[in-house]
Design a protein around this motif. Structure first.
Motif, PDB file in Angstrom:
ATOM      1  N   VAL A 101       0.814  -1.224   0.000  1.00  0.00           N
ATOM      2  CA  VAL A 101       0.000   0.000   0.000  1.00  0.00           C
ATOM      3  C   VAL A 101       0.850   1.277   0.000  1.00  0.00           C
ATOM      4  O   VAL A 101       0.506   2.263  -0.661  1.00  0.00           O
ATOM      5  CB  VAL A 101      -0.913  -0.005   1.267  1.00  0.00           C
ATOM      6  N   LEU A 102       1.974   1.256   0.713  1.00  0.00           N
ATOM      7  CA  LEU A 102       2.695   2.518   0.975  1.00  0.00           C
ATOM      8  C   LEU A 102       3.177   3.200  -0.305  1.00  0.00           C
ATOM      9  O   LEU A 102       3.346   4.417  -0.327  1.00  0.00           O
ATOM     10  CB  LEU A 102       3.871   2.272   1.935  1.00  0.00           C
ATOM     11  N   HIS A 103       3.369   2.438  -1.402  1.00  0.00           N
ATOM     12  CA  HIS A 103       3.838   3.073  -2.651  1.00  0.00           C
ATOM     13  C   HIS A 103       2.733   3.901  -3.320  1.00  0.00           C
ATOM     14  O   HIS A 103       2.996   4.590  -4.296  1.00  0.00           O
ATOM     15  CB  HIS A 103       4.383   2.013  -3.628  1.00  0.00           C
ATOM     16  N   TRP A 104       1.496   3.804  -2.823  1.00  0.00           N
ATOM     17  CA  TRP A 104       0.423   4.641  -3.364  1.00  0.00           C
ATOM     18  C   TRP A 104       0.370   6.001  -2.666  1.00  0.00           C
ATOM     19  O   TRP A 104      -0.411   6.869  -3.054  1.00  0.00           O
ATOM     20  CB  TRP A 104      -0.942   3.954  -3.164  1.00  0.00           C
ATOM     21  N   ILE A 105       1.147   6.165  -1.585  1.00  0.00           N
ATOM     22  CA  ILE A 105       1.017   7.358  -0.750  1.00  0.00           C
ATOM     23  C   ILE A 105       2.061   8.406  -1.135  1.00  0.00           C
ATOM     24  O   ILE A 105       3.270   8.183  -1.004  1.00  0.00           O
ATOM     25  CB  ILE A 105       1.157   6.960   0.740  1.00  0.00           C
ATOM     26  N   GLN A 106       1.576   9.533  -1.626  1.00  0.00           N
ATOM     27  CA  GLN A 106       2.489  10.582  -2.097  1.00  0.00           C
ATOM     28  C   GLN A 106       3.250  11.195  -0.930  1.00  0.00           C
ATOM     29  O   GLN A 106       4.464  11.346  -0.983  1.00  0.00           O
ATOM     30  CB  GLN A 106       1.689  11.659  -2.827  1.00  0.00           C
ATOM     31  N   ASN A 107       2.528  11.539   0.139  1.00  0.00           N
ATOM     32  CA  ASN A 107       3.164  12.241   1.252  1.00  0.00           C
ATOM     33  C   ASN A 107       3.627  11.231   2.312  1.00  0.00           C
ATOM     34  O   ASN A 107       2.958  11.010   3.328  1.00  0.00           O
ATOM     35  CB  ASN A 107       2.204  13.274   1.847  1.00  0.00           C
ATOM     36  N   ALA A 108       4.786  10.621   2.034  1.00  0.00           N
ATOM     37  CA  ALA A 108       5.297   9.558   2.927  1.00  0.00           C
ATOM     38  C   ALA A 108       5.607  10.124   4.312  1.00  0.00           C
ATOM     39  O   ALA A 108       5.435   9.429   5.321  1.00  0.00           O
ATOM     40  CB  ALA A 108       6.537   8.926   2.317  1.00  0.00           C
ATOM     41  N   ASP A 109       6.055  11.368   4.370  1.00  0.00           N
ATOM     42  CA  ASP A 109       6.409  11.950   5.678  1.00  0.00           C
ATOM     43  C   ASP A 109       5.168  12.108   6.562  1.00  0.00           C
ATOM     44  O   ASP A 109       5.197  11.795   7.752  1.00  0.00           O
ATOM     45  CB  ASP A 109       7.101  13.301   5.487  1.00  0.00           C
ATOM     46  N   ALA A 110       4.075  12.580   5.969  1.00  0.00           N
ATOM     47  CA  ALA A 110       2.832  12.732   6.749  1.00  0.00           C
ATOM     48  C   ALA A 110       2.336  11.365   7.206  1.00  0.00           C
ATOM     49  O   ALA A 110       1.877  11.202   8.347  1.00  0.00           O
ATOM     50  CB  ALA A 110       1.767  13.436   5.906  1.00  0.00           C
ATOM     51  N   MET A 111       2.435  10.355   6.322  1.00  0.00           N
ATOM     52  CA  MET A 111       1.995   9.003   6.690  1.00  0.00           C
ATOM     53  C   MET A 111       2.838   8.482   7.848  1.00  0.00           C
ATOM     54  O   MET A 111       2.314   7.946   8.836  1.00  0.00           O
ATOM     55  CB  MET A 111       2.104   8.101   5.457  1.00  0.00           C
TER      56      MET A 111
END
Ligand code: BEZ
Length: 259
Positions: A101-111
């Motif tokens: 899933v994590l590769h779909w998330i643009q804002n990795a820092d916020a996640m």
């Protein structure tokens, strides 16, 4: 632009069941213990969440897709629609788990900040996602076929495939100690034709194309990739690369043992 991705549980089950089927290595790395409180970040239809529940864990499952959350609830799971960047939890989980899933998330820092807030000090963040170079051949064919149509293909790429170095730096900045992180090439046989995979995972490339133009585009991408990804027995094998890691939430300043 790449926000066109939606998830339809029936076609996900048909073309992407392998995603949860291949999740056993990251579950092993999580080493869940009965009674632990676990957050499953991006639970999809809940197939792996159910495994954690069956092992005796108390699992909250979240996903940004309402239809997938609905499918997970049908398995009897505590599943909620939620964005990974805006988790409302505070120091309440022993572990946060995530698969594919994590590769779909643009804002990795916020996640990562949201995950860190959700964990108790000493809690684990264990995950696997696409890593640097993942589906490079597929990506290239999709981008180039759009470019040939005068559309900026690169701007349609919806995946963020990061390197272990990039990910580790962000994890540390968010307050984690990285226990292990690795990039693992994993050529992945698809359950059916490449077109089925593209229709599930590559929707952002199709945005704005008429149904005839989509059909023509997908066939062109398939033709380009057939010599690269189709085996002599007819099986399509996608060039997946996994990024797998385990990290631990550092205790807050002054809470470290002995202080
Ligand atoms: C993955 O799980 O690595 C993946 C999923 C969709 C598209 C590309 C890669």
């Amino acid at each position: 632009m790449p926000a066109a991705q939606t998830w339809e549980p029936a076609s996900y089950a048909r073309h992407a069941r392998f995603v949860s089927d291949l999740g056993s290595a990251v579950v092993e790395l999580l080493a869940p213990r009965a009674g632990e409180r676990i957050l499953d970040l991006g639970c999809g239809d809940g197939a792996l969440t159910k495994k954690l529940v069956d092992l005796g864990c108390a699992v909250v499952a979240v996903d940004s897709s309402a239809p997938q959350v609905e499918a997970a609830r049908k398995l009897g799971l505590d599943a909620r629609v939620m964005s990974a960047e805006e988790l409302p939890f505070r120091a309440e989980f022993d572990a946060v788990f995530s698969n594919a899933v994590l590769h779909w998330i643009q804002n990795a820092d916020a996640m990562m900040a949201a995950v860190c807030r959700s964990l108790r000090p000493g809690g684990r963040f264990v995950a696997e996602c696409g890593g640097s170079g993942c589906v490079h051949k597929v990506r290239t064919a999709l981008v180039q076929a759009l470019d040939r149509r005068g559309i900026d293909g690169e701007a349609r790429v919806p995946w963020y495939f990061r390197t272990p170095g990039d990910f580790a730096t962000r994890l540390e900045r968010a307050g984690f100690r990285v226990d292990c992180i690795a990039l693992l090439p994993r050529p992945t046989p698809l359950p059916g034709d490449l077109i089925g995979w593209l229709e599930v995972f590559a929707q952002s490339f199709l945005q704005g194309l008429s149904s005839a133009a989509r059909e023509e585009y997908l066939q062109e991408v398939r033709t380009v990739l057939e010599p690269q990804l189709r085996q002599s027995d007819g099986t399509w094998v996608a060039d997946y690369v996994r990024l797998r890691f385990a990290a631990t939430k550092e205790p807050a300043e002054g809470q470290a043992e002995g202080l």
